[in-house]
Design an enzyme around this catalytic site. Structure first.
Site, mmCIF file in Angstrom:
data_model
loop_
_atom_site.group_PDB
_atom_site.id
_atom_site.type_symbol
_atom_site.label_atom_id
_atom_site.label_comp_id
_atom_site.label_asym_id
_atom_site.label_seq_id
_atom_site.Cartn_x
_atom_site.Cartn_y
_atom_site.Cartn_z
ATOM 1 C CE LYS A 213 -33.970 -14.415 -18.750
ATOM 2 N NZ LYS A 213 -34.097 -15.727 -18.399
ATOM 3 C CE LYS B 8 -33.262 -14.903 -22.402
ATOM 4 N NZ LYS B 8 -33.073 -16.036 -21.819
#
Ligand code: PBG
Length: 336
Positions: A204, A259
């Site tokens: 992330k 992400k």
């Protein structure tokens, strides 16, 4: 010698346009297919009597518990495998330690219980991180200027247990603390929740594309421009993503997330080539907002671009996609 030159000659014998000539033959040779089974639908929830509209995320209203049960029924009926819940926490419930996250009757737990009761065959995912609950908007607790890793992990484990007790199917830690997957697995197993899956936000990145999400959960003001770069990944890095994924798998992640989504498809592909683990991409709020805004201006064909981006995730190697478009896409994919 490459396969293509042994089997085929060159132009004019070889004409790649031949397979593209008709719809039936394009369908016949299509390598990647998008289906409703690929979609995870993130939904924002709110208390009764609070504002639902999120101006930066047109079409992704915050729903009350009653409304989210209706949405869940719709998802279940159309065949979306799972939905993911994110709470908008009223400011008076936020504090520096994010204590509301551990309240077994908080909005998330109420929603999990109600949805599991109404829709037993729908997967329910809950986020583990403190940002919707902290007065400073960080994903863990602050000690001085820094988010304290190990102390935050202990709190996150308690948060996960509260959600597991409410009946959640998948815990999805989005906090990026070191060691949290192993700690969560141990905490869950210790309380008899060995069936609860862990889908970790393994890679992330500290991204500007999270802006509209922070509007939706109401953490933007709390964060007041502060950066999450001491725990989320640097957008310049890709080898490091593989280390993050390797560690999370070792610690017990059942599935991993990359992400943001579209700007990080190279990461998805590298993870896919390196590990045998289901990978999900999160097409995040900023990506959603860009498509919505362009479509609202008439600059892009909404449905076409939406489906093209979702297909791109599959092509890059994803098992599925977290997307605010899930219901809209599912309607198109299941229409006959
Ligand atoms: C926070 C969290 C974020 C998102 C999911 N969980 C934002 C952040 O890290 O600030 C972003 C999702 C999106 O932008 O759609 N734990």
């Amino acid at each position: 010698m490459p396969k293509t030159t042994t089997i085929l000659g060159q132009y004019p014998e070889t004409r790649l346009r031949r397979n593209r000539r008709d719809d039936w033959s394009r369908r016949m040779v299509r390598e990647t297919i998008l289906s409703v089974d690929d979609l995870i639908w993130p939904i924002f929830i709110r208390e009764d009597g609070t504002e639902g509209e999120v101006p930066s995320m047109p079409g992704a209203r915050r729903l009350t518990v009653t409304e989210v049960v209706e949405a869940a029924r719709e998802a279940e009926n159309i065949g979306i495998p799972a939905i993911a819940l994110f709470p908008y926490t009223n400011p008076d419930k936020k504090c520096a330690e994010g204590k509301e996250a551990l309240n077994s009757d908080n909005l998330i737990c109420q929603a999990i219980r109600a949805i599991k009761k109404a829709c037993p065959s729908l997967g329910v995912i809950a986020d583990v991180a403190l940002d919707p609950y902290t007065s400073h908007g960080h994903d863990g607790v602050l000690r001085g200027y820094h988010v304290a890793n190990d102390e935050s992990v202990e709190i996150l484990c308690q948060q996960a247990l509260v959600q597991a007790e409410a009946g959640v199917d998948i815990i999805s830690p989005s906090d990026m603390m070191d060691g949290r997957i192993g700690a969560l697995r141990k905490a869950l197993d210790g309380k008899g929740f060995e069936h609860v899956r862990l889908m970790s936000y393994a890679a992330k990145y500290a991204s500007g594309f999270y802006g509209p999400f922070r509007d939706a959960v109401g953490s933007k003001g709390n964060l007041a421009g502060a950066s999450k770069a001491t725990y989320q990944m640097d957008p310049g890095n890709t080898d490091e993503a593989l280390r993050e994924v390797a560690l999370d798998i070792q610690e017990g992640a059942d599935m991993v997330i990359v992400k943001p989504g579209l700007p990080y498809l190279d990461i998805v592909r590298r993870v896919k080539d390196s590990f045998n683990v289901p990978i999900f991409a999160y097409q995040i709020s900023g990506e959603y907002a860009m498509i919505k805004a362009a479509a609202q201006n008439g600059w892009l064909d909404h449905d076409r671009v939406m489906l093209e981006t979702l297909l791109a995730f599959k092509r890059a190697g994803c098992s599925g996609i977290w997307t605010y478009f899930a219901l809209e896409a599912a309607k198109i994919l299941t229409a006959d």
